[in-house]
Design a protein around this motif. Sequence first.
Motif, PDB file in Angstrom:
ATOM      1  N   ASN A  37      -9.957  -7.618   5.219  1.00 42.29           N
ATOM      2  CA  ASN A  37     -10.306  -8.977   4.848  1.00 42.29           C
ATOM      3  C   ASN A  37      -9.062  -9.813   4.540  1.00 42.29           C
ATOM      4  OD1 ASN A  37     -13.241  -8.960   4.961  1.00 42.29           O
ATOM      5  ND2 ASN A  37     -13.136  -7.506   3.257  1.00 42.29           N
ATOM      6  N   ASP A  38      -7.899  -9.239   4.756  1.00 42.50           N
ATOM      7  CA  ASP A  38      -6.625  -9.929   4.539  1.00 42.50           C
ATOM      8  C   ASP A  38      -5.944 -10.105   5.895  1.00 42.50           C
ATOM      9  OD1 ASP A  38      -3.893 -10.533   4.041  1.00 42.50           O
ATOM     10  OD2 ASP A  38      -3.965  -9.542   2.079  1.00 42.50           O
ATOM     11  N   GLU A  88     -14.977 -10.551   8.333  1.00 46.02           N
ATOM     12  CA  GLU A  88     -13.515 -10.490   8.401  1.00 46.02           C
ATOM     13  C   GLU A  88     -12.937 -11.832   8.847  1.00 46.02           C
ATOM     14  OE1 GLU A  88     -12.155  -7.240  10.760  1.00 46.02           O
ATOM     15  OE2 GLU A  88     -13.224  -5.727   9.575  1.00 46.02           O
ATOM     16  N   ASN A 109      -6.751  -3.411   3.801  1.00 42.72           N
ATOM     17  CA  ASN A 109      -7.743  -4.457   3.582  1.00 42.72           C
ATOM     18  C   ASN A 109      -7.924  -5.313   4.830  1.00 42.72           C
ATOM     19  OD1 ASN A 109      -9.445  -6.419   2.597  1.00 42.72           O
ATOM     20  ND2 ASN A 109      -7.941  -7.356   1.216  1.00 42.72           N
ATOM     21  N   GLU A 128      -2.319  -8.865   6.171  1.00 40.82           N
ATOM     22  CA  GLU A 128      -2.176  -7.407   6.203  1.00 40.82           C
ATOM     23  C   GLU A 128      -2.545  -6.830   7.565  1.00 40.82           C
ATOM     24  OE1 GLU A 128      -4.074  -3.892   3.537  1.00 40.82           O
ATOM     25  OE2 GLU A 128      -3.047  -5.499   2.446  1.00 40.82           O
ATOM     26  N   ASN A 140       0.798  -1.232   0.000  1.00 38.06           N
ATOM     27  CA  ASN A 140       0.000   0.000   0.000  1.00 38.06           C
ATOM     28  C   ASN A 140       0.828   1.279   0.000  1.00 38.06           C
ATOM     29  OD1 ASN A 140      -2.312  -1.738   0.246  1.00 38.06           O
ATOM     30  ND2 ASN A 140      -1.872  -1.885   2.441  1.00 38.06           N
TER      31      ASN A 140
END
Length: 488
Positions: free
Chosen positions: A176-177, A254, A174, A180, A167
């Motif tokens: 949803n990662d 998530e 994110n 990360e 990024n």
Amino acid sequence: MRHRRMSSPSKALAAVLAAVLGLALLAAVGSSTPAASAAPSGSKKVIANLFEWNWNSVANECRTFLGPRGYGYVQVSPPQEHVRGQQWWVAYQPVSYRIESRKGSRAQFQSMVSACHGAGVKVIVDAVINHMSGQDSGGTGWAGSSYGKYDYPGIYQYQDFHHCGRNGNDDIVNYNDRYEVQNCELANLADLATGSDYVRGKLAGYLNDLLSLGVDGFRLDASKHMPAADIAAIKARLSRPVYIVQEVIYGAGEPIGPGEYTGNGDVHEFRYGKDLGRVFRREKLAYLTNFGEAWGYLPSGSANVFVDNHDTQRDGGDVLTYRDNGIYALANAFMLAWPYGSPTVMSSYDFSSRDQGPPADASGRTTDTTCYSGWRCEHRWRVIANMVAFHNAVEGTPVVNWYDNGSNHIAFGRGGSGYLTINDEDGAVTGRNYRSNLPAGRYCDVIHGDYSAGTCSGPVITVDSAGWFRADVPAHDAVALHLGAKVG
């Protein structure tokens, strides 16, 4: 601590409601892994979160109010050296692990712990172990320690941090990662490599130092941003078992959920306050008949709950805060009477902007707390403080005799130890009979009066031999009785 950038300096209530339940209330007043500590120990489990209070004020409050009124724990803000600034969030940007901050010195901190213990109150520290500061250019910390973004002399260097390479600035984008969220930076804050044995040793050293000063537990900030296994490994190095509660904010869909952290101790159930606020604001209290696990929440024995905390009260939406006066008091009364989770009561200061820090002097030191003058002290409001004793009296008992009118008038007992009715309708409920399991006798209505040594400063209600009592409940009001407030 929520997802925010920290590196920059950066139903309506009638007047009677506010007077009865809101503003008027103010005047009343290791070699082996330790076992997971789920739910605070002892018979007094309610936690008072004295957010950003200095150590001298916390000590005084333990002696004069928290102990005498039955609070079991006090949660205090991060005590380590932090970056300079006036914002509330500077305390969440460590630059060293020296116990020296705008809230006081190491000696004052230890004196506070001793004073609280002397009053029968245990101490939980808000511990920041996921990250260090978010200042790109570095600087000098509160106690004089120099630091850079990834350079903390004698503590950490570049290799001790995650550098996720995503990024453009290493920030989390994110949620949803999983990788990360747990390896990139939360709002530019230098993310510690908590999988490193060296880093784990440093973090455990800081926590053990606090334990040596008598601390009884930790609120682990930003726990979602550390793998549960990393927290477990750090916990395994602690010198003794302690109460642990982890900040893991639920996000629908998530990959990282609160449930995966329960093996380490309690977890904050953020959905509780949001849903409770929504129900009180614009839905029906009758919906609360099965509030808790049936709503998809964590198991009760692993959940720490609150109406609001220092993050959610700044987020807006349906969350209730001190600004809601009487309805806020009612929501806290429900929380303290309802058998789900371990409750934390918020104690705030007035703020008009999201970043605003606590009252301070010209040097930036947090000033001594003067309740209701800059400081809201919700934990002292009559309804909230008196319901702490209710919570203690009904501990371990089931919900009995639930009643609702299909809308906003509810009532329930807790075994044979207590009874609460809340009328959040726009009109009074008069001359109604309620069925409790309380023994016959005369009881102080602790919503409207203070109980002391067999006497009550407010209304006294008589329960008959079959457990029935008659009461009038004004609009947006309540009545609460418990065994610990029996008159005469």
